[in-house]
Enzyme design. Sequence first.
Site, PDB file in Angstrom:
ATOM      1  N   ASP A   1      39.193  34.797  32.337  1.00  5.90           N
ATOM      2  CA  ASP A   1      38.619  34.717  30.644  1.00  5.90           C
ATOM      3  C   ASP A   1      37.064  33.691  31.698  1.00  5.90           C
ATOM      4  OD1 ASP A   1      37.177  35.669  29.105  1.00  5.90           O
ATOM      5  OD2 ASP A   1      38.154  34.284  27.705  1.00  5.90           O
TER       6      ASP A   1
ATOM      7  N   HIS B   1      32.465  39.202  37.380  1.00  3.96           N
ATOM      8  CA  HIS B   1      33.785  39.841  38.162  1.00  3.96           C
ATOM      9  C   HIS B   1      33.942  39.565  39.428  1.00  3.96           C
ATOM     10  CE1 HIS B   1      34.064  41.384  34.021  1.00  3.96           C
ATOM     11  NE2 HIS B   1      32.680  41.271  33.418  1.00  3.96           N
TER      12      HIS B   1
ATOM     13  N   LEU C   1      57.173  36.681  45.801  1.00  2.00           N
ATOM     14  CA  LEU C   1      55.796  37.175  44.880  1.00  2.00           C
ATOM     15  C   LEU C   1      55.735  38.229  44.083  1.00  2.00           C
ATOM     16  CD1 LEU C   1      54.496  35.123  42.347  1.00  2.00           C
ATOM     17  CD2 LEU C   1      52.035  36.170  43.350  1.00  2.00           C
TER      18      LEU C   1
HETATM   19  C1  FPP Z   1      37.077  38.086  31.355  1.00  2.00           C
HETATM   20  O1  FPP Z   1      35.286  37.489  31.593  1.00  2.00           O
HETATM   21  C2  FPP Z   1      37.313  39.067  32.853  1.00  2.00           C
HETATM   22  C3  FPP Z   1      37.691  40.521  32.192  1.00  2.00           C
HETATM   23  C4  FPP Z   1      37.412  41.147  31.006  1.00  2.00           C
HETATM   24  C5  FPP Z   1      37.721  41.165  33.782  1.00  2.00           C
HETATM   25  C6  FPP Z   1      38.661  40.403  34.737  1.00  2.00           C
HETATM   26  C7  FPP Z   1      38.288  40.887  35.844  1.00  2.00           C
HETATM   27  C8  FPP Z   1      38.721  40.162  37.088  1.00  2.00           C
HETATM   28  C9  FPP Z   1      38.750  39.123  36.619  1.00  2.00           C
HETATM   29  C10 FPP Z   1      37.969  40.991  38.197  1.00  2.00           C
HETATM   30  C11 FPP Z   1      38.099  42.260  38.557  1.00  2.00           C
HETATM   31  C12 FPP Z   1      39.606  41.650  39.370  1.00  2.00           C
HETATM   32  C13 FPP Z   1      40.442  42.362  40.362  1.00  2.00           C
HETATM   33  C14 FPP Z   1      42.248  42.260  40.756  1.00  2.00           C
HETATM   34  C15 FPP Z   1      39.965  44.223  40.295  1.00  2.00           C
HETATM   35  P1  FPP Z   1      34.525  37.650  30.652  1.00  2.00           P
HETATM   36  O2  FPP Z   1      33.849  38.942  30.754  1.00  2.00           O
HETATM   37  O3  FPP Z   1      35.042  38.514  29.232  1.00  2.00           O
HETATM   38  O4  FPP Z   1      34.017  36.988  30.911  1.00  2.00           O
HETATM   39  P2  FPP Z   1      32.918  35.899  29.412  1.00  2.00           P
HETATM   40  O5  FPP Z   1      33.794  35.953  28.244  1.00  2.00           O
HETATM   41  O6  FPP Z   1      32.429  34.796  29.806  1.00  2.00           O
HETATM   42  O7  FPP Z   1      31.753  36.790  29.025  1.00  2.00           O
END
Ligand code: FPP
Length: 240
Positions: free
Chosen positions: A16, A33, A126
């Site tokens: 997150d 992201h 892993l």
């Molecule tokens: C949360 O941050 C993250 C997500 C909803 C997406 C997770 C995606 C990645 C780590 C990148 C993609 C990975 C791969 C392997 C393709 P948020 O956007 O909710 O952050 P915020 O709460 O600060 O808005």
Amino acid sequence: MMQHANLPAHVGIIMDGNGRWAKKRGLPRKLGHKAGAATFKDIARYANKIGLKYLTTYVFSTENWKRPKDEVDSIIELLRSYLNEMDGYAKENIRVRFIGDRSAFDDDIRAKMQRAEEKSRDATGLTLILAINYGGRAEIARAAQLLAQDVQAGKVSPEQVDEACFSSYLYTDGIPDIDLIIRTSGEFRLSNFLIWQCAYAEYVLTDVLWPDFKPATLDAALEEYGSRSRRFGGLTGGQG
Ligand code: FPP
């Protein structure tokens, strides 16, 4: 690299804070992201190096479709290009699995997921599990439906249905329950992440935003886990 006693068998990470990381820098969310995807790759490699057996990460939830289309598209594009890099995992002895409802994705993505799983099937290091279009309740409802079909077909009797039987209908069949769940960016929610498998998980929460998460941050979480006394509802300490 740190040596860890009492390494958990299975770690779950809720990645997150990509959006806030970008905002702090005046960047569009999609660059958050992108940075998060780079961190994810580093951490997966590091987890393999220290001998972790299972790592599950929450990449995309069933609720994430509610985000603006532009942002959803950018995450899917990151996934697509990451899938293209996955051939190297077999050589690194990393096994890849995807959990969640794949039917929402384009054919090329589904084919690449299958290819990555097949190519890395015999790896013994892993097991890296990516939860994509995943929701814990949806997983349980799906398991119930598959089980009901088997009962109706006479393959399973209602008396046979116990926890182990039910678990075998989940995406995670054959994978141990989550021992340690890590959530970044100061949030305290489980957010529908492997709710069945996290029944006895220890939580380690950190304020670090996911793109800033380092191998040392994982080391610190593993240290913290190692110092907890797990009782599984009993009175005496478990593995330490
Ligand atoms: C949360 O941050 C993250 C997500 C909803 C997406 C997770 C995606 C990645 C780590 C990148 C993609 C990975 C791969 C392997 C393709 P948020 O956007 O909710 O952050 P915020 O709460 O600060 O808005």
